[in-house]
Design a protein around this motif. Structure first.
Motif, PDB file in Angstrom:
ATOM      1  N   PRO A   1      26.405  23.590  58.309  1.00  0.00           N
ATOM      2  CA  PRO A   1      27.032  25.018  57.847  1.00  0.00           C
ATOM      3  C   PRO A   1      28.407  24.995  57.868  1.00  0.00           C
ATOM      4  O   PRO A   1      29.026  24.247  58.611  1.00  0.00           O
ATOM      5  CB  PRO A   1      26.525  25.838  59.087  1.00  0.00           C
ATOM      6  N   THR A   2      29.124  25.685  56.882  1.00  0.00           N
ATOM      7  CA  THR A   2      30.532  25.672  56.642  1.00  0.00           C
ATOM      8  C   THR A   2      30.854  27.067  56.454  1.00  0.00           C
ATOM      9  O   THR A   2      30.138  27.822  55.891  1.00  0.00           O
ATOM     10  CB  THR A   2      30.907  24.818  55.241  1.00  0.00           C
ATOM     11  N   THR A   3      32.355  27.331  56.707  1.00  0.00           N
ATOM     12  CA  THR A   3      32.766  28.656  56.299  1.00  0.00           C
ATOM     13  C   THR A   3      34.149  28.388  55.851  1.00  0.00           C
ATOM     14  O   THR A   3      34.903  27.520  56.482  1.00  0.00           O
ATOM     15  CB  THR A   3      32.851  29.548  57.711  1.00  0.00           C
ATOM     16  N   LYS A   4      34.559  28.943  54.739  1.00  0.00           N
ATOM     17  CA  LYS A   4      35.759  28.832  54.121  1.00  0.00           C
ATOM     18  C   LYS A   4      36.238  30.213  54.215  1.00  0.00           C
ATOM     19  O   LYS A   4      35.882  31.146  54.000  1.00  0.00           O
ATOM     20  CB  LYS A   4      35.722  28.701  52.576  1.00  0.00           C
ATOM     21  N   THR A   5      37.436  30.195  54.968  1.00  0.00           N
ATOM     22  CA  THR A   5      38.250  31.449  54.993  1.00  0.00           C
ATOM     23  C   THR A   5      39.626  31.387  54.452  1.00  0.00           C
ATOM     24  O   THR A   5      40.264  30.500  54.501  1.00  0.00           O
ATOM     25  CB  THR A   5      38.685  31.803  56.666  1.00  0.00           C
ATOM     26  N   GLY A   6      39.748  32.417  53.571  1.00  0.00           N
ATOM     27  CA  GLY A   6      41.069  32.679  52.592  1.00  0.00           C
ATOM     28  C   GLY A   6      40.718  32.019  51.342  1.00  0.00           C
ATOM     29  O   GLY A   6      39.980  31.049  50.908  1.00  0.00           O
ATOM     30  N   ARG A   7      41.468  32.617  50.590  1.00  0.00           N
ATOM     31  CA  ARG A   7      41.826  32.177  49.013  1.00  0.00           C
ATOM     32  C   ARG A   7      42.003  30.792  48.913  1.00  0.00           C
ATOM     33  O   ARG A   7      41.490  30.215  48.100  1.00  0.00           O
ATOM     34  CB  ARG A   7      42.533  33.143  48.004  1.00  0.00           C
ATOM     35  N   ASP A   8      42.881  30.341  49.469  1.00  0.00           N
ATOM     36  CA  ASP A   8      43.519  28.929  49.461  1.00  0.00           C
ATOM     37  C   ASP A   8      42.345  27.692  49.794  1.00  0.00           C
ATOM     38  O   ASP A   8      42.245  26.885  49.171  1.00  0.00           O
ATOM     39  CB  ASP A   8      44.794  28.787  50.437  1.00  0.00           C
ATOM     40  N   ALA A   9      41.693  28.272  50.811  1.00  0.00           N
ATOM     41  CA  ALA A   9      40.356  27.443  51.061  1.00  0.00           C
ATOM     42  C   ALA A   9      39.512  27.224  49.896  1.00  0.00           C
ATOM     43  O   ALA A   9      38.799  26.187  49.589  1.00  0.00           O
ATOM     44  CB  ALA A   9      39.790  27.738  52.347  1.00  0.00           C
ATOM     45  N   VAL A  10      39.185  28.386  49.340  1.00  0.00           N
ATOM     46  CA  VAL A  10      38.175  28.438  48.126  1.00  0.00           C
ATOM     47  C   VAL A  10      38.814  27.813  46.951  1.00  0.00           C
ATOM     48  O   VAL A  10      38.106  26.966  46.468  1.00  0.00           O
ATOM     49  CB  VAL A  10      37.760  29.948  47.687  1.00  0.00           C
ATOM     50  N   ARG A  11      40.069  27.887  46.837  1.00  0.00           N
ATOM     51  CA  ARG A  11      40.507  27.152  45.677  1.00  0.00           C
ATOM     52  C   ARG A  11      40.692  25.685  45.857  1.00  0.00           C
ATOM     53  O   ARG A  11      40.527  25.046  45.023  1.00  0.00           O
ATOM     54  CB  ARG A  11      42.355  27.661  45.529  1.00  0.00           C
TER      55      ARG A  11
END
Length: 127
Positions: free
Chosen positions: A44-54
């Motif tokens: 399981p992963t969690t990406k927090t924030g637009r920069d992590a998505v980018r």
């Protein structure tokens, strides 16, 4: 002026991914977005924030030649911010010699035209 609907935001995401425009895809996510993927192959992963998505999208660009969303089935949620999108991710890599698909479901919350939360369920890779 009204904000784009969750379905319109999902459509914009699909177009951005197909165009390999990783920055445009990331800009559809709010600066403080939370993206949870409980079925990531590495756990399981969690990406927090637009920069992590980018960063995630940019990493895909380095590994994939193409990425498209196929056969989307969009179901509005109980309120005007939510959307469940069931679709197939189709991808190619290694100069097009490797092609595969992934079944996927995103449960998204969109506010003011940006994804503020997404629970992504992406199934096993299929040849």
């Amino acid at each position: 002026m009204t904000s784009p609907s969750p379905a319109a935001v999902f459509d914009a995401l699909a177009r951005s991914l197909a165009a390999r425009d990783w920055d445009a895809a990331a800009e559809l996510y709010a600066p403080n977005v939370v993206v949870i993927n409980r079925f990531d192959p590495d756990g399981p992963t969690t990406k927090t924030g637009r920069d992590a998505v980018r960063e995630f999208f940019s990493g895909l660009g380095g590994r994939l030649d193409s990425l498209t969303i196929q056969r989307p089935d969009l179901t509005p949620g109980a309120d005007d911010e939510t959307l469940t999108a069931e679709f197939t991710l189709a991808a190619s890599a290694a100069g097009g010699t490797v092609r595969f698909t992934l079944p996927a479901v995103f449960v998204m919350r969109v506010r003011d035209g940006q994804i503020i939360e997404s629970h992504d369920y992406i199934g096993p890779r299929q040849a």
